[in-house]
Write an enzyme that holds these catalytic residues in place. Structure first.
Site, short mmCIF file in Angstrom:
data_model
loop_
_atom_site.label_atom_id
_atom_site.label_comp_id
_atom_site.label_asym_id
_atom_site.label_seq_id
_atom_site.Cartn_x
_atom_site.Cartn_y
_atom_site.Cartn_z
N HIS A 349 4.14 -12.51 11.66
CA HIS A 349 4.30 -13.97 11.60
C HIS A 349 3.67 -14.53 10.33
O HIS A 349 4.30 -15.27 9.58
CB HIS A 349 3.64 -14.59 12.84
CG HIS A 349 3.55 -16.09 12.83
ND1 HIS A 349 4.32 -16.89 13.64
CD2 HIS A 349 2.78 -16.94 12.12
CE1 HIS A 349 4.04 -18.16 13.41
NE2 HIS A 349 3.09 -18.22 12.49
N GLU A 350 2.42 -14.15 10.08
CA GLU A 350 1.70 -14.74 8.93
C GLU A 350 2.35 -14.33 7.61
O GLU A 350 2.51 -15.14 6.71
CB GLU A 350 0.22 -14.32 8.94
CG GLU A 350 -0.55 -14.77 10.18
CD GLU A 350 -0.45 -16.25 10.48
OE1 GLU A 350 -0.12 -17.04 9.57
OE2 GLU A 350 -0.69 -16.64 11.63
N HIS A 353 5.33 -16.30 6.65
CA HIS A 353 5.07 -17.58 5.97
C HIS A 353 5.14 -17.39 4.44
O HIS A 353 5.62 -18.27 3.72
CB HIS A 353 3.69 -18.13 6.34
CG HIS A 353 3.67 -18.86 7.65
ND1 HIS A 353 4.56 -19.85 7.96
CD2 HIS A 353 2.86 -18.73 8.74
CE1 HIS A 353 4.30 -20.31 9.19
NE2 HIS A 353 3.27 -19.64 9.68
N GLU A 373 7.74 -22.53 11.27
CA GLU A 373 7.02 -21.80 12.31
C GLU A 373 7.94 -20.87 13.11
O GLU A 373 7.60 -19.74 13.41
CB GLU A 373 6.34 -22.79 13.26
CG GLU A 373 4.92 -23.15 12.86
CD GLU A 373 4.03 -21.92 12.77
OE1 GLU A 373 4.00 -21.13 13.73
OE2 GLU A 373 3.37 -21.75 11.74
N HIS A 433 3.99 -26.02 15.63
CA HIS A 433 3.96 -24.84 16.51
C HIS A 433 4.65 -25.10 17.83
O HIS A 433 4.78 -24.21 18.66
CB HIS A 433 2.53 -24.39 16.76
CG HIS A 433 1.80 -24.04 15.51
ND1 HIS A 433 1.11 -24.98 14.78
CD2 HIS A 433 1.69 -22.88 14.83
CE1 HIS A 433 0.59 -24.40 13.72
NE2 HIS A 433 0.93 -23.13 13.72
ZN LIG Z 1 2.45 -19.91 11.56
#
Ligand SMILES: [Zn+2]
Length: 531
Positions: A349-350, A353, A373, A433
């Protein structure tokens, strides 16, 4: 049960980061020498044996021996290894092993070629500065490099010469710490040899979340292994609990280890390398997913590896990507129910980004923020499907390992008590989120379809907002469509309506207008009230 941990965030601005004056003392490795009975006696006997057999060992005036290692066999036989110096200079290729019986009597010897290290002159005619400049020029793959020349007696081919052994240290092609050693004749300046200062290695990691695993490490010139992935270029460091706002790429210390076996496989471990094993491996999984699925060469598609920090902050139950330092940071969890935030979907996930920043760069507020997100949740989950680990079975639950039972889920996002299942005019006012729920719900419907089903032991029940029945076409195809939409059609201000158009354009490119895939994408958007 509603998860209580704070939502995953990411750094919004590069912002002026306060200089971190209060650095934690670097972890100095203290070698705890195992006391070997008779070691000192064996060394003394070996020195005497070399002196008494000076001709055999080529041991003459100006030389000295430095003990490197001692092996004593079960029957008491001794093997004493020495490095050699000549007039205080290291002799490259001058090493030797003295083999003795249990009483220290010489039995045999093993000698490298350079056992006649006497050289005529100790005054080099090529100065160190010239040598260093030459060495830098001879290391083209290494950028922002510094060099360190050391005067040696080079005798590795049996002919002793005075030489500069210059270690060039800098960054390799993927941005990883890298080094090369260049040896030049100190009298003529000619190159004698060059070689990499580090070597690719394969370590064993006792991971926190996926059992014992193999990790890519680097054997450094000092004999220590380091958490530098030489294939993908990322480096894993201990942030020593400094806060996320203080972390810069240069913060913390690189993880190093003597035996290339890392961690103890426990959550909340006192062994700081345990979280690093997961972080290092999961960064590799994410890199491999993007590379092997989409041909993407690293987060920015430029072949460079990121810096990965573990142990950021104190009880920081979060993880974060920062464009400013091209690094990702992971916290240690809340200290009670949530362990270190280094599980695969969280890390995927990170890093996603970073991919989004480098492509559509979806603004981190309003509906585009929700799409940002959602994109991270989608690809974080897809990395988990790609890894297909039997311990961390692929699912549509996000952060289920580090925030049990899960932080967010795809089939019905509102089960977290905050996220939206369906688009409405108010969705853009939610936290990013939670507005992401619409995109996540779309992803589930398009991949798996509506209604109830059990996948890898987890039961899902995905409703539709318009009462329709949706048939899924599999998450691989939907991820492929979403990646093309993200990298080709979406822009910084894309909203949900725009995402529908972008993904339909992508589906048309990949599978054709009116194809099953195209129709499934459209039906799933309609089913979350995006038309
Ligand atoms: Zn995030």
């Amino acid at each position: 049960m509603s998860p209580t941990s704070s939502p995953r965030r990411r750094t919004l601005t590069a912002g002026a980061l306060a200089a971190t004056a209060a650095l934690v003392a670097a972890g100095v490795q203290v070698a705890t020498a195992t006391a070997v009975p008779g070691r000192d006696t064996a060394i003394a006997k070996a020195r005497a044996n070399v002196s008494h057999n000076a001709e055999l060992f080529g041991f003459g005036a100006g030389q000295a021996l430095q003990v490197k290692d001692v092996v004593i066999d079960a029957d008491g036989s001794q093997h004493v290894r020495f490095d050699r110096t000549y007039q205080g200079l290291p002799v490259v290729g001058g090493d030797l092993v003295v083999h003795q019986d249990a009483h220290g009597r010489l039995k045999d010897s093993s000698r490298a070629k350079g056992h006649n290290p006497a050289v005529r002159s100790t005054v080099p005619s090529v100065p160190a500065q010239t040598t260093a400049a030459k060495a830098l020029a001879a290391a083209p793959g290494i950028s922002s490099a510094t060099s360190q020349p050391e005067l040696v007696v080079w005798a590795a081919d049996g002919t002793a010469r005075l030489a500069w052994q210059t270690t060039v240290s800098g960054l390799g092609k993927q941005g990883q710490p890298s080094g090369r050693v260049i040896v030049t004749d100190a009298t003529t300046g000619e190159e004698i040899e060059h070689f990499d200062a580090e070597h690719e290695a394969s370590g064993t990691g006792r991971s926190e979340y996926t059992g014992d695993i193999t990790i890519s490490t680097t054997l450094q010139s000092n004999g220590q292994y380091a958490l530098i992935d030489p294939v993908r270029g990322h480096t894993t460091k201990d942030a020593h609990n400094i806060s996320s706002s203080a972390v810069k790429a240069s913060s913390g210390t690189l993880f190093t280890d003597a035996d290339n076996i890392w961690g103890d496989g426990r959550k909340f471990s006192s062994d700081r390398a345990t979280a690093a094993v997961d972080a290092h491996a999961n960064t590799a999984w994410t890199y491999d997913y993007y590379k092997n699925t989409f041909g993407r060469n690293g987060i920015k598609n430029d072949g460079k590896g990121a810096t990965v920090f573990v142990h950021v902050g104190t009880n920081w139950d979060n993880a974060q990507w920062s464009d400013a330092c091209f690094c990702m940071m992971t916290g240690d969890g809340d200290g009670t129910t949530d362990p270190e935030q280094v599980d695969l979907d969280t890390m995927g996930h990170e890093m996603t980004h970073g991919v989004t920043s480098a492509t559509a760069n979806l603004r981190y507020s309003g509906e585009s923020g929700g799409l940002n997100e959602s994109t991270s949740d989608i690809f974080g989950t897809m990395v988990e499907w790609y890894a297909n680990n039997s311990v961390d079975t692929p699912d549509y639950l996000f952060s289920d390992q580090s925030t049990p039972p899960w932080l967010r889920r795809f089939d019905k996002p509102s089960l977290d008590g905050r996220s939206a299942d369906c688009w409405s005019k108010k969705v853009g006012q939610l936290d990013v989120h939670n507005s992401s729920g619409v995109g996540n719900h779309w992803f589930f419907l398009a991949s798996e379809g509506s209604g109830s089903r059990t996948i890898n032991g987890v039961t899902y029940n995905s409703p539709t907002c318009n009462g329709s029945t949706v048939t899924g076409i599999g998450n691989q195809k939907i991820a492929k469509i979403w990646y093309r939409a993200l990298t080709v059609y979406m822009t910084s201000t894309t909203d949900y309506k725009g995402a529908r158009t972008a993904s339909l354009n992508a589906a048309k490119d990949l599978y054709g207008a009116g194809s099953t895939e195209y129709n499934a994408v459209a039906a799933a958007w309609s089913a979350v009230s995006v038309s």
